[in-house]
Design an enzyme around this catalytic site. Structure first.
Site, PDB file in Angstrom:
ATOM      1  N   ASP A  24       1.001  -1.071  -0.087  1.00 46.69           N
ATOM      2  CA  ASP A  24       0.055   0.005   0.077  1.00 46.69           C
ATOM      3  C   ASP A  24       0.968   1.339  -0.020  1.00 46.69           C
ATOM      4  OD1 ASP A  24      -3.351   0.669   1.132  1.00 46.69           O
ATOM      5  OD2 ASP A  24      -1.804   2.104   1.151  1.00 46.69           O
ATOM      6  N   ILE A  25       0.361   2.252  -0.792  1.00 50.23           N
ATOM      7  CA  ILE A  25       1.204   3.439  -0.924  1.00 50.23           C
ATOM      8  C   ILE A  25       1.263   4.242   0.206  1.00 50.23           C
ATOM      9  CG2 ILE A  25      -0.355   4.946  -1.809  1.00 50.23           C
ATOM     10  CD1 ILE A  25       1.430   6.088  -3.885  1.00 50.23           C
TER      11      ILE A  25
ATOM     12  N   ASN B 229     -12.880  -2.903   2.725  1.00 46.73           N
ATOM     13  CA  ASN B 229     -13.964  -2.089   3.060  1.00 46.73           C
ATOM     14  C   ASN B 229     -14.858  -2.134   1.736  1.00 46.73           C
ATOM     15  OD1 ASN B 229     -12.231  -0.886   5.281  1.00 46.73           O
ATOM     16  ND2 ASN B 229     -10.800   0.159   3.983  1.00 46.73           N
TER      17      ASN B 229
ATOM     18  N   HIS C  15     -10.331  -5.045  -3.227  1.00 45.14           N
ATOM     19  CA  HIS C  15      -9.160  -5.040  -2.636  1.00 45.14           C
ATOM     20  C   HIS C  15      -9.237  -5.465  -1.374  1.00 45.14           C
ATOM     21  CE1 HIS C  15      -9.984  -0.790  -2.494  1.00 45.14           C
ATOM     22  NE2 HIS C  15      -9.444  -0.944  -1.170  1.00 45.14           N
ATOM     23  N   LEU C  16      -8.365  -6.470  -0.942  1.00 43.45           N
ATOM     24  CA  LEU C  16      -8.198  -6.752   0.673  1.00 43.45           C
ATOM     25  C   LEU C  16      -6.880  -6.137   1.137  1.00 43.45           C
ATOM     26  CD1 LEU C  16      -8.576  -9.292   2.548  1.00 43.45           C
ATOM     27  CD2 LEU C  16      -7.062 -10.772   1.290  1.00 43.45           C
ATOM     28  N   HIS C  17      -7.052  -5.526   2.192  1.00 43.66           N
ATOM     29  CA  HIS C  17      -6.002  -5.116   2.959  1.00 43.66           C
ATOM     30  C   HIS C  17      -5.315  -6.221   3.872  1.00 43.66           C
ATOM     31  CE1 HIS C  17      -6.727  -0.708   2.245  1.00 43.66           C
ATOM     32  NE2 HIS C  17      -8.143  -1.117   2.090  1.00 43.66           N
TER      33      HIS C  17
ATOM     34  N   GLY D 103     -15.906   2.985   3.756  1.00 46.03           N
ATOM     35  CA  GLY D 103     -14.410   3.742   3.712  1.00 46.03           C
ATOM     36  C   GLY D 103     -13.528   3.133   2.449  1.00 46.03           C
ATOM     37  N   GLN D 104     -14.328   2.794   1.440  1.00 42.11           N
ATOM     38  CA  GLN D 104     -13.653   2.212   0.129  1.00 42.11           C
ATOM     39  C   GLN D 104     -13.252   3.649  -0.572  1.00 42.11           C
ATOM     40  OE1 GLN D 104     -15.827  -0.580  -2.220  1.00 42.11           O
ATOM     41  NE2 GLN D 104     -14.173  -0.848  -3.571  1.00 42.11           N
ATOM     42  N   SER D 105     -12.245   3.727  -1.005  1.00 44.32           N
ATOM     43  CA  SER D 105     -11.546   4.878  -1.835  1.00 44.32           C
ATOM     44  C   SER D 105     -11.213   4.513  -3.314  1.00 44.32           C
ATOM     45  CB  SER D 105     -10.558   5.568  -0.996  1.00 44.32           C
ATOM     46  OG  SER D 105      -9.540   4.864  -1.153  1.00 44.32           O
TER      47      SER D 105
END
Ligand code: DGP
Length: 114
Positions: A30-31, A87, A100-102, A93-95
């Site tokens: 993640d950035i 999310n 995608h899975l964190h 909170g999905q941006s």
């Protein structure tokens, strides 16, 4: 879906630090990490998010979870533990509008999340 950021990463047109990849999924750092280890796992094929995991597309969940576990192993998180987060939508909170899975780990994680 060329306007999708994570499709661009999956296609290699935007650089990311790859942690694990297989036929169906890609895991990359993640950035904007929220933990010492913060990896994102995406299906290579575009799905908007969790709400798309219905019908035949529900099978994508298996590959996503398996790739997340492989990424956690590759990152050395398995012995200490880690957390998966997905999310979904505005309230979730999905941006980025590509499923995608964190994978978060490397420190004790508080519960409940905010
Ligand atoms: P979410 O808020 O659940 O949709 O998570 C999106 C994540 O994507 C967020 O933690 C930051 C990350 N992110 C956004 N843009 C980029 C990028 O260009 N490269 C990488 N590696 N991660 C990104």
């Amino acid at each position: 879906m060329s306007s999708c950021l994570f499709c661009e990463i999956a296609a290699g047109r935007i650089k990311a630090e790859i942690i694990h990849e297989d036929e169906g999924c890609l895991a990359f750092r993640d950035i904007s990490p929220k933990a010492p280890s913060h990896i994102l796992v995406i299906p290579r094929r575009h799905l908007d998010g969790l709400n798309d995991l219905v019908g035949p597309d529900s099978a994508a969940a298996d590959g996503l979870l398996a790739a997340g576990v492989m990424a956690a192993h590759a990152e050395g998180l398995a012995p200490g533990g880690y957390r998966f987060v997905i999310n979904c939508g505005q309230d979730g909170g999905q941006s980025v509008g590509h499923l995608h899975l964190h994978v978060l780990g490397g420190r004790p994680l508080a519960w409940p999340p905010g």
